[in-house]
Design a protein around this motif. Sequence first.
Motif, PDB file in Angstrom:
ATOM      1  N   VAL A  46       0.825  -1.183  -0.054  1.00  0.00           N
ATOM      2  CA  VAL A  46       0.001   0.093  -0.019  1.00  0.00           C
ATOM      3  C   VAL A  46       1.046   1.261   0.101  1.00  0.00           C
ATOM      4  CG1 VAL A  46      -1.854   1.320   1.132  1.00  0.00           C
ATOM      5  CG2 VAL A  46      -1.749  -1.237   1.424  1.00  0.00           C
ATOM      6  N   PHE A  47       0.624   2.330  -0.946  1.00  0.00           N
ATOM      7  CA  PHE A  47       1.481   3.400  -1.156  1.00  0.00           C
ATOM      8  C   PHE A  47       0.729   4.598  -1.767  1.00  0.00           C
ATOM      9  CE2 PHE A  47       2.240   0.451  -4.520  1.00  0.00           C
ATOM     10  CZ  PHE A  47       2.241   1.383  -5.621  1.00  0.00           C
ATOM     11  N   ASP A  48       1.248   5.584  -1.657  1.00  0.00           N
ATOM     12  CA  ASP A  48       0.651   6.710  -2.497  1.00  0.00           C
ATOM     13  C   ASP A  48       1.392   7.216  -3.593  1.00  0.00           C
ATOM     14  OD1 ASP A  48       2.571   9.079  -1.607  1.00  0.00           O
ATOM     15  OD2 ASP A  48       1.999   8.376   0.548  1.00  0.00           O
ATOM     16  N   GLY A  49       0.693   8.020  -4.251  1.00  0.00           N
ATOM     17  CA  GLY A  49       1.283   8.288  -5.602  1.00  0.00           C
ATOM     18  C   GLY A  49       2.591   9.323  -5.539  1.00  0.00           C
ATOM     19  N   GLY A  50       2.668   9.960  -4.367  1.00  0.00           N
ATOM     20  CA  GLY A  50       4.102  10.625  -4.174  1.00  0.00           C
ATOM     21  C   GLY A  50       5.339   9.827  -4.265  1.00  0.00           C
ATOM     22  N   ALA A  51       4.946   8.468  -4.091  1.00  0.00           N
ATOM     23  CA  ALA A  51       6.266   7.551  -4.156  1.00  0.00           C
ATOM     24  C   ALA A  51       6.811   7.494  -5.368  1.00  0.00           C
ATOM     25  CB  ALA A  51       5.704   6.076  -3.641  1.00  0.00           C
ATOM     26  N   VAL A  52       6.188   7.856  -6.470  1.00  0.00           N
ATOM     27  CA  VAL A  52       6.911   7.934  -7.842  1.00  0.00           C
ATOM     28  C   VAL A  52       7.931   8.789  -7.937  1.00  0.00           C
ATOM     29  CG1 VAL A  52       6.405   8.469 -10.241  1.00  0.00           C
ATOM     30  CG2 VAL A  52       4.583   7.223  -8.904  1.00  0.00           C
ATOM     31  N   LEU A  53       7.892   9.995  -7.479  1.00  0.00           N
ATOM     32  CA  LEU A  53       8.936  11.145  -7.446  1.00  0.00           C
ATOM     33  C   LEU A  53       9.512  11.405  -6.359  1.00  0.00           C
ATOM     34  CD1 LEU A  53      10.288  12.810  -9.791  1.00  0.00           C
ATOM     35  CD2 LEU A  53       8.393  14.518  -9.249  1.00  0.00           C
ATOM     36  N   PHE A 174      -2.820  10.274   6.470  1.00  0.00           N
ATOM     37  CA  PHE A 174      -3.662   9.100   6.517  1.00  0.00           C
ATOM     38  C   PHE A 174      -4.547   8.327   7.495  1.00  0.00           C
ATOM     39  CE2 PHE A 174      -1.807   9.653   1.963  1.00  0.00           C
ATOM     40  CZ  PHE A 174      -2.865   9.632   1.441  1.00  0.00           C
ATOM     41  N   ALA A 175      -3.774   8.689   8.812  1.00  0.00           N
ATOM     42  CA  ALA A 175      -4.386   8.187   9.962  1.00  0.00           C
ATOM     43  C   ALA A 175      -5.888   8.288   9.918  1.00  0.00           C
ATOM     44  CB  ALA A 175      -3.656   8.606  11.256  1.00  0.00           C
ATOM     45  N   GLY A 176      -6.905   7.379  10.004  1.00  0.00           N
ATOM     46  CA  GLY A 176      -8.185   7.416  10.063  1.00  0.00           C
ATOM     47  C   GLY A 176      -8.694   7.353   8.770  1.00  0.00           C
ATOM     48  N   ILE A 177      -7.933   7.103   7.830  1.00  0.00           N
ATOM     49  CA  ILE A 177      -8.632   6.941   6.356  1.00  0.00           C
ATOM     50  C   ILE A 177      -8.001   5.645   5.770  1.00  0.00           C
ATOM     51  CG2 ILE A 177      -8.349   7.736   3.996  1.00  0.00           C
ATOM     52  CD1 ILE A 177      -7.764  10.695   5.058  1.00  0.00           C
ATOM     53  N   ILE A 178      -6.804   5.397   6.238  1.00  0.00           N
ATOM     54  CA  ILE A 178      -6.378   3.854   5.618  1.00  0.00           C
ATOM     55  C   ILE A 178      -6.518   3.010   7.045  1.00  0.00           C
ATOM     56  CG2 ILE A 178      -4.543   2.581   4.945  1.00  0.00           C
ATOM     57  CD1 ILE A 178      -3.181   4.984   3.547  1.00  0.00           C
ATOM     58  N   PRO A 179      -7.582   2.065   6.935  1.00  0.00           N
ATOM     59  CA  PRO A 179      -7.677   1.334   8.111  1.00  0.00           C
ATOM     60  C   PRO A 179      -6.725   0.223   8.465  1.00  0.00           C
ATOM     61  CG  PRO A 179      -8.914   0.366   5.995  1.00  0.00           C
ATOM     62  CD  PRO A 179      -8.107   1.561   5.512  1.00  0.00           C
ATOM     63  N   GLY A 180      -6.739   0.061   9.727  1.00  0.00           N
ATOM     64  CA  GLY A 180      -6.100  -0.898  10.458  1.00  0.00           C
ATOM     65  C   GLY A 180      -4.684  -1.327   9.969  1.00  0.00           C
ATOM     66  N   MET A 181      -4.269  -2.724   9.629  1.00  0.00           N
ATOM     67  CA  MET A 181      -3.192  -2.993   9.260  1.00  0.00           C
ATOM     68  C   MET A 181      -2.825  -2.660   8.051  1.00  0.00           C
ATOM     69  SD  MET A 181      -1.903  -4.639  11.767  1.00  0.00           S
ATOM     70  CE  MET A 181      -0.440  -5.233  10.921  1.00  0.00           C
ATOM     71  N   GLU A 182      -3.710  -2.102   7.245  1.00  0.00           N
ATOM     72  CA  GLU A 182      -3.484  -1.529   5.908  1.00  0.00           C
ATOM     73  C   GLU A 182      -2.649  -0.284   5.983  1.00  0.00           C
ATOM     74  OE1 GLU A 182      -3.893  -2.535   2.594  1.00  0.00           O
ATOM     75  OE2 GLU A 182      -5.097  -4.436   3.316  1.00  0.00           O
ATOM     76  N   PHE A 183      -2.758   0.425   7.256  1.00  0.00           N
ATOM     77  CA  PHE A 183      -2.221   1.660   7.436  1.00  0.00           C
ATOM     78  C   PHE A 183      -0.666   1.279   7.863  1.00  0.00           C
ATOM     79  CE2 PHE A 183      -0.740   4.847  10.818  1.00  0.00           C
ATOM     80  CZ  PHE A 183      -0.883   5.923   9.839  1.00  0.00           C
TER      81      PHE A 183
END
Length: 225
Positions: A46-53, A174-183
């Motif tokens: 699981v990652f966000d788009g900022g990881a690209v650059l 993303f705390a509270g947005i991405i749930p549980g162990m996914e966070f």
Amino acid sequence: MTEHTERSAQPRVYDIVAVSFVAFLLISNIAATKVTALDAGPIHLVFDGGAVLFPLTYILGDVLSEVYGFARARRVIIMGFAASLLASLTFWVVQSIPAGPGYENQDAFVAVLGFVPRIVAASICGYLVGQLMNSLVLVKIRQRWGAKHLWARLIGSTLVGEAFDTVIFCTIAFAGIIPGMEFVNYIVTGYAYKVGIEVVFLPITYRVIALVRRVEHLKSEEVFA
């Protein structure tokens, strides 16, 4: 004053490195509004788009600290976040203005760019601490062991800087947005990815630092004051 001192007194490509750093930071903050996931066989990432650059900003941070010193690196970091704050304020103002005739994308604009202020806040807190720690550790290692073992400075500073950055950024963004162990997955993936990118790119970082030193007419043990 010698010819070498005169040529080294004014940096030749500092502005190019600084502008590139700020541009990468701004682009990454916008791209980070999208969370994505990738299944690589049995591994779920699981990652966000900022990881690209975004990892490239740390490489440029290493160049700034190694060639131009902590003071100049700190100045560029602060400039980057001032630009990010301006972008965040601009998006907020624009989304608050009523949509004009024929414009049907107001909800999409708010959904994507309206999240940028939270990303910017996370980026400022995480990256400001992380990059300053990265630069500080790099410079301290250099002061202790001299100009040798560049690989140790770059990797050591990355391990420390990225740890601060990743935990702070992920929690605020993303705390509270991405749930549980996914966070938890998101934090671990982000840290491993950023550190991995810097290690893989280490030979390139070496060459970039050497190239910038040659352009600036600096020896391996010299930095700009």
